[in-house]
Design a protein around this motif. Structure first.
Motif, PDB file in Angstrom:
ATOM      1  N   HIS A 112       0.838  -1.203   0.000  1.00 48.85           N
ATOM      2  CA  HIS A 112       0.000   0.000   0.000  1.00 48.85           C
ATOM      3  C   HIS A 112       0.869   1.248   0.000  1.00 48.85           C
ATOM      4  CE1 HIS A 112      -3.075   2.778   2.206  1.00 48.85           C
ATOM      5  NE2 HIS A 112      -3.041   3.006   0.904  1.00 48.85           N
ATOM      6  N   PRO A 113       1.017   1.915  -1.147  1.00 50.58           N
ATOM      7  CA  PRO A 113       1.705   3.211  -1.165  1.00 50.58           C
ATOM      8  C   PRO A 113       0.775   4.297  -0.635  1.00 50.58           C
ATOM      9  CG  PRO A 113       0.947   2.631  -3.374  1.00 50.58           C
ATOM     10  CD  PRO A 113       0.589   1.476  -2.480  1.00 50.58           C
ATOM     11  N   PRO A 134       5.225   7.124   2.575  1.00 48.64           N
ATOM     12  CA  PRO A 134       5.277   5.769   3.136  1.00 48.64           C
ATOM     13  C   PRO A 134       4.769   4.739   2.132  1.00 48.64           C
ATOM     14  CG  PRO A 134       4.157   7.310   4.626  1.00 48.64           C
ATOM     15  CD  PRO A 134       4.300   8.010   3.311  1.00 48.64           C
ATOM     16  N   TYR A 135       5.411   3.597   2.122  1.00 45.29           N
ATOM     17  CA  TYR A 135       4.965   2.481   1.289  1.00 45.29           C
ATOM     18  C   TYR A 135       4.991   1.250   2.186  1.00 45.29           C
ATOM     19  CZ  TYR A 135       4.225   0.000  -3.171  1.00 45.29           C
ATOM     20  OH  TYR A 135       3.693  -0.733  -4.208  1.00 45.29           O
ATOM     21  N   VAL A 136       3.807   0.701   2.486  1.00 45.19           N
ATOM     22  CA  VAL A 136       3.681  -0.395   3.434  1.00 45.19           C
ATOM     23  C   VAL A 136       3.697  -1.735   2.704  1.00 45.19           C
ATOM     24  CG1 VAL A 136       2.316  -1.370   5.320  1.00 45.19           C
ATOM     25  CG2 VAL A 136       2.254   1.098   4.869  1.00 45.19           C
ATOM     26  N   LEU A 137       4.488  -2.669   3.210  1.00 42.74           N
ATOM     27  CA  LEU A 137       4.472  -4.049   2.740  1.00 42.74           C
ATOM     28  C   LEU A 137       3.979  -4.937   3.881  1.00 42.74           C
ATOM     29  CD1 LEU A 137       7.861  -4.261   0.798  1.00 42.74           C
ATOM     30  CD2 LEU A 137       5.577  -3.855  -0.146  1.00 42.74           C
ATOM     31  N   THR A 138       3.101  -5.895   3.551  1.00 41.99           N
ATOM     32  CA  THR A 138       2.509  -6.728   4.590  1.00 41.99           C
ATOM     33  C   THR A 138       2.723  -8.222   4.309  1.00 41.99           C
ATOM     34  OG1 THR A 138       0.357  -6.735   3.458  1.00 41.99           O
ATOM     35  CG2 THR A 138       0.749  -5.002   5.098  1.00 41.99           C
ATOM     36  N   PRO A 139       3.976  -8.670   4.243  1.00 41.09           N
ATOM     37  CA  PRO A 139       4.227 -10.097   4.031  1.00 41.09           C
ATOM     38  C   PRO A 139       3.749 -10.917   5.229  1.00 41.09           C
ATOM     39  CG  PRO A 139       6.256  -8.971   4.627  1.00 41.09           C
ATOM     40  CD  PRO A 139       5.220  -7.898   4.428  1.00 41.09           C
ATOM     41  N   THR A 140       3.402 -12.168   4.973  1.00 46.53           N
ATOM     42  CA  THR A 140       3.004 -13.079   6.043  1.00 46.53           C
ATOM     43  C   THR A 140       4.171 -14.017   6.353  1.00 46.53           C
ATOM     44  OG1 THR A 140       2.170 -14.799   4.554  1.00 46.53           O
ATOM     45  CG2 THR A 140       0.656 -13.008   5.146  1.00 46.53           C
ATOM     46  N   ALA A 141       3.945 -14.922   7.287  1.00 48.44           N
ATOM     47  CA  ALA A 141       5.005 -15.862   7.689  1.00 48.44           C
ATOM     48  C   ALA A 141       5.409 -16.788   6.547  1.00 48.44           C
ATOM     49  CB  ALA A 141       4.534 -16.683   8.885  1.00 48.44           C
ATOM     50  N   THR A 142       4.508 -16.982   5.581  1.00 48.44           N
ATOM     51  CA  THR A 142       4.804 -17.899   4.474  1.00 48.44           C
ATOM     52  C   THR A 142       5.246 -17.185   3.198  1.00 48.44           C
ATOM     53  OG1 THR A 142       2.461 -17.890   3.811  1.00 48.44           O
ATOM     54  CG2 THR A 142       3.162 -19.600   5.359  1.00 48.44           C
TER      55      THR A 142
END
Length: 279
Positions: A112-113, A134-142
């Motif tokens: 999400h930029p 801000p540029y948000v990255l939301t990786p998960t555990a996998t």
């Protein structure tokens, strides 16, 4: 790299400008052929089509459609892609998108930029939109770390500031500083239009200056985007709105009671913390 952009509006078009300027080959897909032609003529993309197969050879694809279309578009897109292709999105809500797409595509990274304007469409696209944003990255555990690393490199090249968080944390945070302001700002405009004396209403419009312009800007933005914020981030937004209503009730009470000391203390408190939110 060969980079695909699905959705050639403000964000997609602006991404195209910056990515092409760095030497990447950019392929764009839009539902409207006229948008495809416009994106090519503006120089936002190298090639554009309404056909998803154009993105078959890309290494990274940015999904820049409205929130409601992200999941169904990805479901159609992945039938054309190599298993190594990295897919990311730019939606302003993350949890439902990540939950839906992660099981479908291993190399998916939610993104999400936090950039934009009140305008929309390919005509609104601009260069350097993401610089210092801000540029948000939301990786998960996998999520594969290799996919995250590639996206981090691209995001840094845009001049943006990278933040990592869980999808649910993202949605709660943006409900405060993005989705709530849209609803509050829209309500401000609607409240002003409630003035019943047309002469006074016209005078208010004539006198409106920077203060009203700043506080009403996001409420005058894309209505479709506002509705999707509420639809896909409903619980977090409702919580924010309810707490905002409590704050308004408190201000009303202080003014009714003519408790100017307490009101000043409240305004001093908000004045003190505002710089924490705004550079």
């Amino acid at each position: 790299m060969k980079i695909g952009i699905l959705g050639l509006g403000l964000i997609g078009g602006s991404l195209g400008f910056d990515l092409r300027s760095q030497g990447h080959q950019v392929f764009g897909v839009s539902r409207r052929q006229s948008t495809c032609q416009k994106a090519v003529s503006l120089g936002s993309v190298d090639e554009a089509s309404a056909d998803l197969s154009l993105l078959a050879t890309t290494e990274v694809v940015f999904i820049c459609t409205p929130i409601a279309l992200i999941v169904p578009q990805v479901q159609q897109l992945i039938t054309h892609l190599s298993a190594t292709t990295i897919v990311t999105d730019v939606g302003s809500v993350k949890a439902p998108i990540v939950q839906a797409i992660s099981p479908l595509w291993q190399n998916f990274v939610g993104g999400h930029p936090m950039a934009g304007t009140a305008d929309s469409g390919i005509e609104a696209a601009q260069r350097h939109l993401f610089v210092d944003r801000p540029y948000v990255l939301t990786p998960t555990a996998t999520t594969p770390t290799s996919a995250v690393s590639v996206l981090e490199e691209i995001v840094r090249s845009l001049g943006a500031k990278i933040y990592h968080c869980q999808p649910e944390q993202h949605d709660r945070a943006v409900s405060w500083i993005s989705h709530l302001p849209v609803m509050v700002s829209a309500s401000l405009i609607a409240t002003c239009m409630g003035e019943t004396d047309p002469t006074v209403l016209q005078l208010a419009k004539n006198l409106a200056s920077s203060g009203f312009r700043d506080t009403s800007r996001v409420g005058g933005g894309n209505p479709e985007l506002g509705v999707m914020m509420a639809q896909f981030n409903q619980q977090a937004l409702l919580g924010s709105l309810q707490q905002y209503r409590q704050q308004l009730d408190e201000v009303i009470k202080l003014i009714e009671q003519e408790d100017w000391t307490a009101l000043e203390a409240k305004l001093q408190s908000t004045q003190k913390v505002r710089p924490d939110f705004v550079d």
